[in-house]
Scaffold this motif. Structure first.
Motif, PDB file in Angstrom:
ATOM      1  N   LYS A 155      -6.829   0.427   6.711  1.00  0.00           N
ATOM      2  CA  LYS A 155      -6.064  -0.102   7.836  1.00  0.00           C
ATOM      3  C   LYS A 155      -4.795  -0.815   7.416  1.00  0.00           C
ATOM      4  CE  LYS A 155     -10.043  -0.441  10.814  1.00  0.00           C
ATOM      5  NZ  LYS A 155     -10.957  -1.322  11.546  1.00  0.00           N
ATOM      6  N   LEU A 156      -4.745  -1.336   6.199  1.00  0.00           N
ATOM      7  CA  LEU A 156      -3.548  -2.057   5.768  1.00  0.00           C
ATOM      8  C   LEU A 156      -2.692  -1.219   4.819  1.00  0.00           C
ATOM      9  CD1 LEU A 156      -4.951  -5.668   5.240  1.00  0.00           C
ATOM     10  CD2 LEU A 156      -3.841  -4.704   7.249  1.00  0.00           C
ATOM     11  N   LEU A 157      -3.234  -0.819   3.664  1.00  0.00           N
ATOM     12  CA  LEU A 157      -2.432  -0.109   2.671  1.00  0.00           C
ATOM     13  C   LEU A 157      -1.993   1.272   3.144  1.00  0.00           C
ATOM     14  CD1 LEU A 157      -3.636  -2.272   0.568  1.00  0.00           C
ATOM     15  CD2 LEU A 157      -3.144  -0.486  -1.059  1.00  0.00           C
ATOM     16  N   VAL A 158      -2.933   2.099   3.574  1.00  0.00           N
ATOM     17  CA  VAL A 158      -2.596   3.469   3.970  1.00  0.00           C
ATOM     18  C   VAL A 158      -1.689   3.464   5.204  1.00  0.00           C
ATOM     19  CG1 VAL A 158      -3.549   5.650   4.798  1.00  0.00           C
ATOM     20  CG2 VAL A 158      -4.650   4.462   2.914  1.00  0.00           C
ATOM     21  N   ALA A 159      -1.993   2.604   6.170  1.00  0.00           N
ATOM     22  CA  ALA A 159      -1.154   2.540   7.370  1.00  0.00           C
ATOM     23  C   ALA A 159       0.271   2.108   7.029  1.00  0.00           C
ATOM     24  CB  ALA A 159      -1.771   1.586   8.381  1.00  0.00           C
ATOM     25  N   GLU A 160       0.425   1.129   6.157  1.00  0.00           N
ATOM     26  CA  GLU A 160       1.766   0.670   5.772  1.00  0.00           C
ATOM     27  C   GLU A 160       2.498   1.738   4.968  1.00  0.00           C
ATOM     28  OE1 GLU A 160       4.991  -1.936   5.734  1.00  0.00           O
ATOM     29  OE2 GLU A 160       3.134  -2.035   6.877  1.00  0.00           O
ATOM     30  N   ALA A 161       1.794   2.447   4.085  1.00  0.00           N
ATOM     31  CA  ALA A 161       2.423   3.516   3.298  1.00  0.00           C
ATOM     32  C   ALA A 161       2.941   4.630   4.205  1.00  0.00           C
ATOM     33  CB  ALA A 161       1.427   4.077   2.292  1.00  0.00           C
ATOM     34  N   LYS A 162       2.169   5.004   5.206  1.00  0.00           N
ATOM     35  CA  LYS A 162       2.611   6.043   6.137  1.00  0.00           C
ATOM     36  C   LYS A 162       3.774   5.553   6.992  1.00  0.00           C
ATOM     37  CE  LYS A 162      -1.594   8.700   6.197  1.00  0.00           C
ATOM     38  NZ  LYS A 162      -2.632   9.345   6.985  1.00  0.00           N
ATOM     39  N   ALA A 163       3.761   4.277   7.358  1.00  0.00           N
ATOM     40  CA  ALA A 163       4.873   3.727   8.135  1.00  0.00           C
ATOM     41  C   ALA A 163       6.167   3.703   7.328  1.00  0.00           C
ATOM     42  CB  ALA A 163       4.533   2.316   8.612  1.00  0.00           C
ATOM     43  N   MET A 164       6.049   3.610   6.003  1.00  0.00           N
ATOM     44  CA  MET A 164       7.235   3.593   5.139  1.00  0.00           C
ATOM     45  C   MET A 164       7.666   4.998   4.719  1.00  0.00           C
ATOM     46  SD  MET A 164       6.453   0.303   2.749  1.00  0.00           S
ATOM     47  CE  MET A 164       8.158   0.029   2.262  1.00  0.00           C
ATOM     48  N   GLY A 165       6.964   6.030   5.192  1.00  0.00           N
ATOM     49  CA  GLY A 165       7.339   7.402   4.871  1.00  0.00           C
ATOM     50  C   GLY A 165       6.578   8.003   3.708  1.00  0.00           C
ATOM     51  N   GLY A 166       5.556   7.356   3.241  1.00  0.00           N
ATOM     52  CA  GLY A 166       4.753   7.890   2.137  1.00  0.00           C
ATOM     53  C   GLY A 166       3.664   8.829   2.630  1.00  0.00           C
ATOM     54  N   ASN A 167       3.188   9.667   1.719  1.00  0.00           N
ATOM     55  CA  ASN A 167       2.110  10.602   2.047  1.00  0.00           C
ATOM     56  C   ASN A 167       0.739  10.065   1.659  1.00  0.00           C
ATOM     57  OD1 ASN A 167       4.022  12.444   2.935  1.00  0.00           O
ATOM     58  ND2 ASN A 167       4.206  13.377   0.916  1.00  0.00           N
ATOM     59  N   LYS A 168       0.716   9.268   0.597  1.00  0.00           N
ATOM     60  CA  LYS A 168      -0.557   8.741   0.103  1.00  0.00           C
ATOM     61  C   LYS A 168      -0.315   7.458  -0.671  1.00  0.00           C
ATOM     62  CE  LYS A 168      -0.236  12.041  -3.657  1.00  0.00           C
ATOM     63  NZ  LYS A 168      -0.880  13.114  -4.379  1.00  0.00           N
ATOM     64  N   VAL A 169      -1.418   6.831  -1.095  1.00  0.00           N
ATOM     65  CA  VAL A 169      -1.355   5.578  -1.848  1.00  0.00           C
ATOM     66  C   VAL A 169      -2.080   5.766  -3.176  1.00  0.00           C
ATOM     67  CG1 VAL A 169      -2.070   3.157  -1.909  1.00  0.00           C
ATOM     68  CG2 VAL A 169      -1.276   4.159   0.215  1.00  0.00           C
ATOM     69  N   GLN A 170      -1.434   5.388  -4.252  1.00  0.00           N
ATOM     70  CA  GLN A 170      -2.103   5.331  -5.545  1.00  0.00           C
ATOM     71  C   GLN A 170      -2.673   3.922  -5.671  1.00  0.00           C
ATOM     72  OE1 GLN A 170       0.302   6.276  -8.952  1.00  0.00           O
ATOM     73  NE2 GLN A 170      -1.175   5.394 -10.356  1.00  0.00           N
ATOM     74  N   LEU A 171      -3.991   3.814  -5.574  1.00  0.00           N
ATOM     75  CA  LEU A 171      -4.653   2.515  -5.583  1.00  0.00           C
ATOM     76  C   LEU A 171      -4.654   1.944  -6.993  1.00  0.00           C
ATOM     77  CD1 LEU A 171      -6.160   0.615  -3.670  1.00  0.00           C
ATOM     78  CD2 LEU A 171      -8.258   1.741  -4.342  1.00  0.00           C
ATOM     79  N   LEU A 172      -4.150   0.714  -7.133  1.00  0.00           N
ATOM     80  CA  LEU A 172      -4.085   0.058  -8.436  1.00  0.00           C
ATOM     81  C   LEU A 172      -5.200  -0.959  -8.629  1.00  0.00           C
ATOM     82  CD1 LEU A 172      -0.226  -0.543  -8.609  1.00  0.00           C
ATOM     83  CD2 LEU A 172      -1.550   1.345  -9.589  1.00  0.00           C
ATOM     84  N   ALA A 173      -5.540  -1.700  -7.577  1.00  0.00           N
ATOM     85  CA  ALA A 173      -6.593  -2.712  -7.673  1.00  0.00           C
ATOM     86  C   ALA A 173      -7.159  -2.971  -6.283  1.00  0.00           C
ATOM     87  CB  ALA A 173      -6.043  -4.008  -8.249  1.00  0.00           C
ATOM     88  N   ALA A 174      -8.444  -3.294  -6.240  1.00  0.00           N
ATOM     89  CA  ALA A 174      -9.097  -3.647  -4.980  1.00  0.00           C
ATOM     90  C   ALA A 174     -10.272  -4.563  -5.294  1.00  0.00           C
ATOM     91  CB  ALA A 174      -9.580  -2.403  -4.246  1.00  0.00           C
ATOM     92  N   GLY A 175     -10.528  -5.496  -4.387  1.00  0.00           N
ATOM     93  CA  GLY A 175     -11.645  -6.410  -4.588  1.00  0.00           C
ATOM     94  C   GLY A 175     -12.032  -7.088  -3.288  1.00  0.00           C
ATOM     95  N   THR A 176     -13.274  -7.522  -3.226  1.00  0.00           N
ATOM     96  CA  THR A 176     -13.765  -8.218  -2.047  1.00  0.00           C
ATOM     97  C   THR A 176     -14.819  -9.230  -2.454  1.00  0.00           C
ATOM     98  OG1 THR A 176     -14.597  -7.919   0.207  1.00  0.00           O
ATOM     99  CG2 THR A 176     -15.600  -6.565  -1.505  1.00  0.00           C
ATOM    100  N   THR A 177     -15.110 -10.168  -1.570  1.00  0.00           N
ATOM    101  CA  THR A 177     -16.145 -11.161  -1.821  1.00  0.00           C
ATOM    102  C   THR A 177     -17.511 -10.492  -1.761  1.00  0.00           C
ATOM    103  OG1 THR A 177     -14.787 -12.861  -0.784  1.00  0.00           O
ATOM    104  CG2 THR A 177     -17.143 -13.330  -0.993  1.00  0.00           C
ATOM    105  N   PRO A 178     -18.336 -10.613  -2.796  1.00  0.00           N
ATOM    106  CA  PRO A 178     -19.689 -10.041  -2.725  1.00  0.00           C
ATOM    107  C   PRO A 178     -20.508 -10.742  -1.646  1.00  0.00           C
ATOM    108  CG  PRO A 178     -19.135 -10.706  -4.974  1.00  0.00           C
ATOM    109  CD  PRO A 178     -18.064 -11.235  -4.085  1.00  0.00           C
ATOM    110  N   ARG A 179     -21.357  -9.969  -0.955  1.00  0.00           N
ATOM    111  CA  ARG A 179     -22.122 -10.537   0.154  1.00  0.00           C
ATOM    112  C   ARG A 179     -23.625 -10.373   0.008  1.00  0.00           C
ATOM    113  NH1 ARG A 179     -18.926  -9.044   5.615  1.00  0.00           N
ATOM    114  NH2 ARG A 179     -16.840  -9.438   4.872  1.00  0.00           N
ATOM    115  N   HIS A 180     -24.096  -9.709  -1.008  1.00  0.00           N
ATOM    116  CA  HIS A 180     -25.527  -9.431  -1.127  1.00  0.00           C
ATOM    117  C   HIS A 180     -26.115 -10.158  -2.329  1.00  0.00           C
ATOM    118  CE1 HIS A 180     -23.778  -6.174   1.195  1.00  0.00           C
ATOM    119  NE2 HIS A 180     -24.947  -6.062   1.781  1.00  0.00           N
TER     120      HIS A 180
END
Length: 116
Positions: free
Chosen positions: A68-93
């Protein structure tokens, strides 16, 4: 009771947020696999959970920041895809659920390069 529910909803709308930052780059200075780089994009989402991360009041996970954030912003800027460099989230389990307590604030973030 109605006032308490209203206060919880208002607090969750004020606390939870998403943020997208971008920096336009040139293909001469930044390299990306699979195309010409357009921009570096960073997305962050702050959520709100209750009862040891069991109940999501405001969602914050990898699906939110990547799709919802990276891919949507990349398409809004005229990009076709995103090369993901880093991702992380708070563990919940597991033992990490204890960090949620009664009210928890999970955070998720991702960084990528928008390519054409």
């Amino acid at each position: 009771m109605k006032k308490a529910i209203f206060a919880a909803v208002m607090a969750s709308s004020l606390v939870a947020c998403t943020s997208v930052e971008t920096a336009v780059v040139s293909g001469n200075e930044v390299s990306a696999q699979g195309g010409e780089p357009i921009a570096v994009i960073q997305g962050t989402a702050l959520g709100l959970t209750a009862i040891f991360h069991v109940v999501d009041l405001v969602q914050s996970d990898l699906d939110t920041v990547v799709n919802k954030l990276l891919v949507a912003e990349a398409k809004a800027m005229g990009g076709n895809k995103v090369q993901l460099l880093a991702a992380g989230t708070t563990p919940r389990h597991g033992i990490f659920a204890l960090s949620g307590g009664i009210i928890g604030f999970p955070i998720s973030g991702a960084v990528g390069v928008a390519v054409k």
